[in-house]
Design a protein around this motif. Structure first.
Motif, PDB file in Angstrom:
ATOM      1  N   SER A   1      -6.071   0.986  -2.172  1.00  0.00           N
ATOM      2  CA  SER A   1      -6.793  -0.265  -1.884  1.00  0.00           C
ATOM      3  C   SER A   1      -7.413  -0.859  -3.139  1.00  0.00           C
ATOM      4  CB  SER A   1      -7.943  -0.010  -0.898  1.00  0.00           C
ATOM      5  OG  SER A   1      -7.519   0.722   0.172  1.00  0.00           O
TER       6      SER A   1
ATOM      7  N   GLU B   1     -11.164  10.497   4.027  1.00  0.00           N
ATOM      8  CA  GLU B   1     -11.416  10.039   5.408  1.00  0.00           C
ATOM      9  C   GLU B   1     -11.250  11.192   6.400  1.00  0.00           C
ATOM     10  OE1 GLU B   1      -8.777   6.748   6.094  1.00  0.00           O
ATOM     11  OE2 GLU B   1      -9.750   5.509   4.587  1.00  0.00           O
TER      12      GLU B   1
ATOM     13  N   HIS C   1       0.839  -1.197   0.000  1.00  0.00           N
ATOM     14  CA  HIS C   1       0.000   0.000   0.000  1.00  0.00           C
ATOM     15  C   HIS C   1       0.880   1.256   0.000  1.00  0.00           C
ATOM     16  CE1 HIS C   1      -2.768   3.104   1.647  1.00  0.00           C
ATOM     17  NE2 HIS C   1      -3.584   2.508   0.782  1.00  0.00           N
TER      18      HIS C   1
ATOM     19  N   HIS D   1      -7.205  13.244   1.831  1.00  0.00           N
ATOM     20  CA  HIS D   1      -7.921  11.968   1.693  1.00  0.00           C
ATOM     21  C   HIS D   1      -9.348  12.161   2.220  1.00  0.00           C
ATOM     22  CE1 HIS D   1      -8.905   7.719   2.090  1.00  0.00           C
ATOM     23  NE2 HIS D   1      -7.909   7.493   1.258  1.00  0.00           N
TER      24      HIS D   1
ATOM     25  N   THR E   1      -5.510   7.619  -2.124  1.00  0.00           N
ATOM     26  CA  THR E   1      -4.052   7.796  -2.078  1.00  0.00           C
ATOM     27  C   THR E   1      -3.469   7.820  -3.498  1.00  0.00           C
ATOM     28  OG1 THR E   1      -3.785   5.405  -1.713  1.00  0.00           O
ATOM     29  CG2 THR E   1      -3.814   6.808   0.235  1.00  0.00           C
TER      30      THR E   1
ATOM     31  N   SER F   1     -12.108   4.466  -1.542  1.00  0.00           N
ATOM     32  CA  SER F   1     -12.208   5.921  -1.669  1.00  0.00           C
ATOM     33  C   SER F   1     -12.049   6.349  -3.134  1.00  0.00           C
ATOM     34  CB  SER F   1     -11.162   6.608  -0.786  1.00  0.00           C
ATOM     35  OG  SER F   1      -9.881   6.121  -1.115  1.00  0.00           O
TER      36      SER F   1
HETATM   37  P1  13P Z   1      -6.839   4.242  -0.231  1.00  0.00           P
HETATM   38  O1  13P Z   1      -7.833   3.275  -0.756  1.00  0.00           O
HETATM   39  O2  13P Z   1      -7.075   5.645  -0.691  1.00  0.00           O
HETATM   40  O3  13P Z   1      -5.453   3.777  -0.522  1.00  0.00           O
HETATM   41  O4  13P Z   1      -7.008   4.345   1.351  1.00  0.00           O
HETATM   42  C1  13P Z   1      -6.876   3.271   2.187  1.00  0.00           C
HETATM   43  C2  13P Z   1      -6.736   3.694   3.565  1.00  0.00           C
HETATM   44  O5  13P Z   1      -6.683   2.889   4.461  1.00  0.00           O
HETATM   45  C3  13P Z   1      -6.659   5.103   3.828  1.00  0.00           C
HETATM   46  O6  13P Z   1      -6.508   5.342   5.162  1.00  0.00           O
END
Ligand code: 13P
Ligand code: SF4
Length: 332
Positions: A71, A229, A53, A227, A244, A159
């Protein structure tokens, strides 16, 4: 695509050093270099591929990863992989996803304790209760969930495609779990009524609007990428919001000299190597789960073929349906 052909076992150590030298002291590098050589030898010997990752440390990201990504990319690449062993350098839900989409492969995670505050915020039982409370309302699960939770939902998202996934349902009301901030962001982008779960990422929830305002007043030309989140008031101030890999791609497309990545700190460290012309204003909130993965543990993982991800087939097959629906939709 043939992932075996992507195994970067022979990447010269001096090239790796060039990318990490501003971050890793020389004495430390000598130790890391030995591990990197050993990991690359073991990968060849075992026919293993390393998927990492974007939040993994630079020694892993630049030194031993064959595939790096967000992800969604890790799920897509795990599905395509023809390697005998997949070592997932990330957190547990990512390794589970890899196993679910490619069940005949041996999937390893170097540390079983690499969890996620979002994944641990909700259980399968919680999802069943939501289904009872809101009959007929489709349920979307962020991939940051356990296999048991995925097995109870209609579709997954990351995301990178949450907006597209929610829009694909054609419903005025959607249950979105477990990240309330990502859910709120999707609601704003889509106009769909979103029923939220009270989960947060322990890393991204730490960023505050005050912090961003302060950075922007100190550096008026600062370009910020965040991001989803992060809390809504943080996203409101950001110049770009994305996954990301979305942030990494956007960085290459915009001509901005001074930038800040409002996300986990290794991301900035990893991408700095590709942008020597840019000044990165560092924001440092570290994911303790991602940091459980180290070069030393990857060596052990490959040597002992530990820790193997196992999911019972009934759960895996239901979770697979939700993930496959998402994979068909792809990236937003
Ligand atoms: P991404 O899917 O954007 O890589 O995010 C995964 C994640 O755990 C972000 O905190
Ligand atoms: Fe989970 Fe947050 Fe860590 Fe991502 S950064 S793995 S969402 S705790």
């Amino acid at each position: 695509m043939d992932i075996k052909s992507h195994i970067k076992s022979d990447i010269p150590l001096y090239e790796v050093y060039e990318k990490v030298k501003s971050l890793v002291p020389l004495e430390e590098w000598f130790i890391s270099a030995e591990y990197i050589e050993e990991i690359n030898r073991l990968k060849r010997e075992k026919g293993a591929v390393i998927l990492a990752h974007n939040y993994q440390t630079p020694d892993i990201f630049h030194g031993v990863a064959d595939i790096v990504g967000d992800s969604l990319a890790l799920a897509q690449k795990a599905k395509e992989s023809d390697a005998d062993i997949i070592v997932l350098c990330g957190v547990h839900f990512m390794a589970e996803t890899a196993k679910i989409v490619n069940p005949s492969k041996k999937v390893l995670i170097p540390d079983l304790e690499a969890g996620c505050s979002l994944a641990s915020s909700i259980t399968a039982q919680d999802v069943r209760k939501l289904r009872e409370k809101y009959p007929g309302v489709p349920i979307v699960a962020y991939v940051n969930t356990t296999a048991e939770v995925k097995a109870e939902v209609d579709i997954c998202c990351t995301s990178a495609n949450a907006v597209k996934v929610v829009e694909s349902l054609g419903s005025d009301r959607v249950i979105f779990l477990p990240d309330k901030y990502l859910g709120k962001w999707v609601a704003r982008q889509t106009g769909v009524e979103i029923i939220l779960w009270d989960g947060t990422c322990e890393v991204h929830e730490k960023f505050t609007a005050e912090e961003l305002k302060c950075m922007k007043s100190q550096f008026p030309d600062l370009y910020t990428l965040a991001h989803p989140e992060c809390a809504p008031e943080v996203l409101e101030l950001a110049d770009f919001v994305g996954s990301t890999s979305g942030m990494i791609r956007h960085l290459s497309q915009v001509n901005k000299r001074r930038v800040a990545l409002i996300t986990e700190c290794s991301m900035g460290d990893n991408v700095m190597a590709y942008h020597p012309d840019k000044e990165f204003i560092r924001t440092c909130n570290m994911c303790p789960h991602m940091k459980k993965i180290t070069l030393q543990k990857i060596v052990l993982s490959l040597k002992k073929e530990q820790f193997e991800v196992k999911i019972d087939e009934n759960t895996a097959s239901k979770a697979r349906e939700a993930i496959e629906r998402m994979l068909k939709i792809g990236r937003s």
